[in-house]
Design a protein around this motif. Structure first.
Motif, short mmCIF file in Angstrom:
data_model
loop_
_atom_site.label_atom_id
_atom_site.label_comp_id
_atom_site.label_asym_id
_atom_site.label_seq_id
_atom_site.Cartn_x
_atom_site.Cartn_y
_atom_site.Cartn_z
N GLY A 98 0.66 1.28 3.26
CA GLY A 98 1.87 1.69 2.56
C GLY A 98 3.11 0.89 2.91
O GLY A 98 4.21 1.29 2.57
N GLN A 99 2.94 -0.22 3.58
CA GLN A 99 4.06 -1.08 3.96
C GLN A 99 3.84 -2.47 3.40
O GLN A 99 2.72 -2.98 3.41
N GLN A 100 4.90 -3.09 2.95
CA GLN A 100 4.88 -4.50 2.58
C GLN A 100 5.39 -5.27 3.79
O GLN A 100 6.38 -4.89 4.41
N ARG A 101 4.70 -6.34 4.13
CA ARG A 101 5.07 -7.15 5.30
C ARG A 101 5.24 -8.60 4.88
O ARG A 101 4.35 -9.17 4.26
N VAL A 140 9.39 -11.73 11.07
CA VAL A 140 8.69 -10.71 10.29
C VAL A 140 9.69 -9.69 9.75
O VAL A 140 10.70 -9.39 10.38
N SER A 141 9.34 -9.14 8.58
CA SER A 141 10.10 -8.03 8.00
C SER A 141 9.11 -7.08 7.34
O SER A 141 8.09 -7.51 6.81
N GLN A 142 9.42 -5.79 7.38
CA GLN A 142 8.58 -4.79 6.72
C GLN A 142 9.45 -3.88 5.88
O GLN A 142 10.60 -3.61 6.22
N ILE A 143 8.86 -3.40 4.78
CA ILE A 143 9.56 -2.47 3.91
C ILE A 143 8.54 -1.46 3.39
O ILE A 143 7.40 -1.80 3.11
N GLY A 144 8.96 -0.21 3.32
CA GLY A 144 8.07 0.85 2.84
C GLY A 144 8.10 1.04 1.34
O GLY A 144 7.39 1.88 0.81
N ASN A 145 8.91 0.29 0.65
CA ASN A 145 9.03 0.39 -0.80
C ASN A 145 7.88 -0.38 -1.46
O ASN A 145 7.85 -1.61 -1.42
#
Length: 121
Positions: free
Chosen positions: A52-55, A104-109
């Motif tokens: 459920g996360q975009q990385r 790195v970056s993560q987003i839950g959208n």
């Protein structure tokens, strides 16, 4: 005259479809010239999805004899080119001499489908 008026009206309505500007997301890496001059090279960021996360991630390589402090920020976009909220604050990473480091970056959208990595000194 009537065709011109209809065209102008359609253009105005198209501009009102969103409160956020659409951005051309085809350029996924933006590097200020000072970063390249400092000996830092990289490839475009990669995008993966998990739990459920975009990385998004990218590897920075330092070609010089001394460590280089690099500032970076990831910008996330949906399929339409609209920037997603919330925005992450800028980050800082030290790239060791003749070494590499991953940013790195993560987003839950889950509507996030594109990312842009911006690098500066």
């Amino acid at each position: 005259m009537r065709q011109w008026l209809c065209g102008a009206l359609m253009l105005a309505l198209a501009g009102c479809s969103s409160d956020k500007p659409m951005i051309n997301t085809s350029q996924s890496l933006v590097m200020e010239s000072s970063v390249l001059s400092a000996g830092i090279i990289t490839d475009e960021p990669t995008l993966t999805s998990r739990d459920g996360q975009q990385r998004a991630s990218g590897v920075l390589y330092n070609q010089r004899e001394t460590p280089v402090t690099v500032h970076y920020r990831f910008y996330w976009y949906d399929d339409k080119g609209l920037e997603l909220e919330p925005q992450e604050p800028p980050q800082t990473q030290i790239v060791p001499a003749h070494g590499s480091t991953e940013v790195v970056s993560q987003i839950g959208n889950l509507t996030a489908s594109k990312v842009r990595l911006y690098l500066y000194l």
